[in-house]
Design an enzyme around this catalytic site. Structure first.
Site, PDB file in Angstrom:
ATOM      1  N   CYS A 195       6.242  21.906 -28.232  1.00 34.40           N
ATOM      2  CA  CYS A 195       6.637  21.893 -26.829  1.00 34.40           C
ATOM      3  C   CYS A 195       7.962  22.609 -26.624  1.00 34.40           C
ATOM      4  CB  CYS A 195       6.731  20.452 -26.323  1.00 34.40           C
ATOM      5  SG  CYS A 195       7.991  19.489 -27.149  1.00 34.40           S
ATOM      6  N   ASP A 250      27.516  14.870 -31.555  1.00 33.66           N
ATOM      7  CA  ASP A 250      27.132  16.079 -30.847  1.00 33.66           C
ATOM      8  C   ASP A 250      27.422  17.364 -31.612  1.00 33.66           C
ATOM      9  OD1 ASP A 250      26.400  14.817 -28.257  1.00 33.66           O
ATOM     10  OD2 ASP A 250      28.453  14.104 -28.437  1.00 33.66           O
TER      11      ASP A 250
HETATM   12 CO    CO Z   1      25.090  16.479 -27.493  1.00 25.57          CO
HETATM   13 CO    CO Z   2      23.169  19.539 -28.652  1.00 26.36          CO
HETATM   14 CO    CO Z   3      31.007  13.206 -29.335  1.00 25.37          CO
END
Ligand code: CO
Ligand code: CO
Ligand code: CO
Length: 349
Positions: free
Chosen positions: A18, A52
């Site tokens: 996808c 992240d």
């Molecule tokens: Co992130």
């Molecule tokens: Co990212």
């Molecule tokens: Co962070």
């Protein structure tokens, strides 16, 4: 916006994948069989915290923040797609408390079958977004591929003591979200031609909005943890925060801001596979209130592209931070709190 749209970009995804993020469960199965990396004291944030971006200390005053993101088209306008991809890739630097500095383009494109002007527009959109963020493009790499994909690797800087991970939330913190959710359901609806041009531009503008302002405003507050809400959805990323911080999290479902028509479109069947995967992965980690139906539960797990920051801020400072964000034009809302009970678990109220 480009003038002509010769093709529907979002319809070019090949069968069998996808183009969305590989789910956390599948990824965990792959990574678990790798030999452990040699410990390095300069690696401040690495693979093990599901954060992240990676953070690598250069000196006592300076650390590198590095991230990479790319995906298949989620909007049909190539210029917009470039903007979304850039805003999304840069966001992980902001989520870590860093300042983005340089970027590299990652391009896969069917150069013999799609008009080259489409790629020009994608790169133009990304370039304009980088400019807005004050990021310098330093290069890139492209391959001929039957399905277009685009993204960027972004590098930034942060003071080692100013790194915001998803692991520092403290009981008493309040949770602020800086963009509305429902992006996955709306972009799935774009693929099925269910949105008006106004609705397409509303969800596109949410995705192309940089998290720069939100990140700059939060800098002067006692923020204990931060992440951006992307592929794993609001509850998926909140769950990583709860587990990483060993705290409980409460989400107030009626305070979570949604884009228009999300429920209606979800009820009509436009819930993406990634959203349902997120929901499945959270089984046992989230308690939903009895009155919240299946659709409402999926909506809170909706897979996001280029979402807002989820900020865990000292409770005493939360109202002021919220006011400052709203005054700066950020679509921020106070959506939950951090507690000491049920560590690693989310309760939706
Ligand atoms: Co992130
Ligand atoms: Co990212
Ligand atoms: Co962070």
């Amino acid at each position: 916006m480009s003038e002509q749209q010769p093709i529907k970009l979002t319809s070019l995804s090949s069968k069998g994948g996808c183009g969305c993020k590989i789910g956390p469960a599948d990824l965990a199965q792959v990574l678990r069989n790798l030999p452990p990396a040699a410990p390095n004291p300069d690696l401040l944030v690495g693979l093990d915290t599901s954060d992240d971006a990676g953070v690598y200390k250069l000196t006592d005053e300076l650390a590198l923040v590095q991230t990479v993101d790319f995906f298949t088209p989620i909007v049909d306008d190539p210029y917009d797609f470039g903007q979304v991809a850039a805003a999304n890739a840069i966001s992980d630097i902001y989520a870590m408390g860093g300042k983005p500095l340089t970027a590299l383009n990652i391009v896969a494109f069917p150069i013999h079958t799609l008009d080259k002007s489409v790629l020009t527009e994608i790169l133009k959109g990304a370039g304009d977004k980088l400019k807005e963020a004050g990021v310098t493009l330093v290069g890139g790499h492209s391959i001929d591929d039957k399905e277009p994909k685009f993204g960027l690797a972004v590098t930034g800087l942060v003071h080692p003591s100013r790194v915001r991970t998803n692991a520092g939330a403290k009981p008493g913190d309040q949770l602020i979200l800086t963009k509305p959710i429902g992006v996955g359901i709306l972009t799935t609806s774009i693929k099925k031609d269910q949105l008006s041009p106004e609705e397409v531009s509303r969800v596109t503008s949410v995705m192309t909005t940089l998290n720069k302002t939100a990140a700059e405003v939060m800098e002067s507050y006692d923020v204990h943890a931060c992440t951006d809400v992307t592929g794993f959805g609001l509850l998926g990323h909140a769950s990583e925060m709860a587990k990483g911080s060993q705290t409980g999290i409460v989400i107030y479902k009626d305070k979570v801001p949604f884009l228009p028509r999300v429920r209606e479109l979800a009820e009509a069947g436009f819930v993406p596979g990634g959203t349902k995967n997120n929901y499945g992965h959270l089984e046992g980690s989230v308690t939903f209130p009895q009155e919240l139906d299946q659709i409402g539960q999926w909506m809170l797990c909706d897979a996001v592209t280029s979402g807002g920051l989820l900020i865990s801020v000292d409770g005493a400072e939360a109202p002021q931070l919220l006011d400052k964000l709203v005054a700066a034009g950020v679509e921020a809302a106070l959506i939950g709190e951090v507690i000491s009970e049920h560590p690693g678990h989310i309760v939706v109220k």
